[in-house]
Design an enzyme around this catalytic site. Structure first.
Site, PDB file in Angstrom:
ATOM      1  N   ASP A  67      -5.494  25.688   4.925  1.00  0.00           N
ATOM      2  CA  ASP A  67      -6.783  24.885   6.288  1.00  0.00           C
ATOM      3  C   ASP A  67      -8.239  25.380   5.544  1.00  0.00           C
ATOM      4  OD1 ASP A  67      -5.567  26.739   7.378  1.00  0.00           O
ATOM      5  OD2 ASP A  67      -4.605  25.489   8.556  1.00  0.00           O
ATOM      6  N   HIS A 138       1.203  23.260  16.285  1.00  0.00           N
ATOM      7  CA  HIS A 138       1.147  22.935  14.573  1.00  0.00           C
ATOM      8  C   HIS A 138       0.528  23.363  13.732  1.00  0.00           C
ATOM      9  CE1 HIS A 138      -3.512  24.967  15.951  1.00  0.00           C
ATOM     10  NE2 HIS A 138      -2.927  25.799  14.990  1.00  0.00           N
TER      11      HIS A 138
HETATM   12  C1  F6R Z   1      -4.809  29.469   9.977  1.00  0.00           C
HETATM   13  C2  F6R Z   1      -3.156  27.980  10.009  1.00  0.00           C
HETATM   14  C3  F6R Z   1      -3.192  27.400  11.352  1.00  0.00           C
HETATM   15  C4  F6R Z   1      -2.896  29.338  11.966  1.00  0.00           C
HETATM   16  C5  F6R Z   1      -2.363  29.105  14.091  1.00  0.00           C
HETATM   17  C6  F6R Z   1      -1.696  29.934  15.291  1.00  0.00           C
HETATM   18  O1  F6R Z   1      -3.934  28.800   8.148  1.00  0.00           O
HETATM   19  O2  F6R Z   1      -3.187  27.248   9.252  1.00  0.00           O
HETATM   20  O3  F6R Z   1      -1.998  26.703  11.882  1.00  0.00           O
HETATM   21  O4  F6R Z   1      -1.123  29.974  11.656  1.00  0.00           O
HETATM   22  O5  F6R Z   1      -2.923  28.171  14.625  1.00  0.00           O
HETATM   23  O6  F6R Z   1      -3.280  30.870  14.603  1.00  0.00           O
HETATM   24  P1  F6R Z   1      -3.518  32.491  15.249  1.00  0.00           P
HETATM   25  O7  F6R Z   1      -2.320  33.314  14.373  1.00  0.00           O
HETATM   26  O8  F6R Z   1      -4.400  33.079  14.989  1.00  0.00           O
HETATM   27  O9  F6R Z   1      -2.844  32.285  16.968  1.00  0.00           O
END
Ligand code: F6R
Length: 245
Positions: A67, A138
């Site tokens: 993304d 998500h």
């Molecule tokens: C990032 C993505 C998101 C993150 C998710 C968790 O490319 O696609 O789905 O993996 O928001 O974020 P963190 O690791 O910062 O808790």
């Protein structure tokens, strides 16, 4: 689904990097699906270390990021282009023409989503897709309610996602993008193997719901229960609500 629980940060980083390295060395021209965010930082650090200390070769690897935000410059410190440069691409021998992220400032976001989707179809499926998980379940920026058949699309970020990621955009919450382009769930599910990463107590509830609750579009990550080759890597805190069986 295989669930690994690491007992230390070092063990977690090693496991994550091992799985990526195995995918890279299992194909002549490996295709990796990559995630950003806080969770994979240690994994990238370990991959960079292996590149410099052990010669881990990225020259034939192709990457697709899940993304990118919309409405900011490529060089913005909060962009995922910047993240990938800083965490990986600037430190290894990857061919930048083989690295793909949606553009954050295209003339037409819809056309950009279609271009990215087409590229994925051309070079995919990914040998390995690395995923983090939002506290709302998500994956990529496929927020709750997204269809399991979704392809790369322009999406609106959930309020909880905006709040979680706003610190990267500094003190002005208004500067945090509200929209993004994300790889779709249907495309994520085409990967030959998926590595789902989670760290910290804030992920414990959603890990239980996503992995051991009902498969529903209200919890996007629950779709992973239908994938035949998923490895989940957690620290002890993120795994603390999972049942053993
Ligand atoms: C990032 C993505 C998101 C993150 C998710 C968790 O490319 O696609 O789905 O993996 O928001 O974020 P963190 O690791 O910062 O808790």
């Amino acid at each position: 689904m295989k669930i690994l629980v690491a007992r230390s940060v070092e063990e977690w980083n090693r496991h994550a990097a091992d799985i990526v390295q195995e995918a890279m060395q299992g194909a002549a021209e490996p295709v990796l699906g990559l995630a950003t965010g806080n969770t994979p930082l240690g994994m990238y650090k370990e991959l960079v270390r292996r590149h410099s200390a052990e010669g881990l070769d990225f020259s034939t690897t192709r990457t697709f990021n899940l993304d990118e935000y919309l409405g900011i410059a490529v060089e913005h410190p909060g962009s995922y282009h910047t993240y990938m440069k800083e965490q990986l691409f600037d430190h290894v021998n990857i061919d930048l023409s083989r690295t793909h992220l949606p553009k954050p400032n295209p003339e037409s976001p819809e056309d950009e989503a279609a271009r990215f989707s087409q590229l994925l179809e051309q070079y995919g499926p990914c040998d390995l897709q690395v995923l983090g998980i939002g506290t709302n379940g998500h994956i990529g920026f496929n927020e709750p309610g997204t269809s399991f058949s979704a392809k790369t699309a322009v999406v609106e970020l959930a309020e909880s996602t905006i709040q979680a990621n706003a610190p990267v955009f500094g003190t002005d919450p208004e500067s945090m993008p509200t929209h993004a382009i994300t790889m779709g769930i249907a495309e994520i599910m085409t990967a030959r193997k998926i590595l789902l990463l989670a760290n910290g107590a804030s992920k414990a509830d959603i890990m239980k719901l996503a992995l051991q609750g009902p498969v529903t579009e209200d919890v996007p990550a629950s779709v992973l229960q239908r994938h035949p080759n998923v490895v989940v890597l957690c620290d002890e805190a993120a795994a603390s609500h999972l049942s053993k069986a």
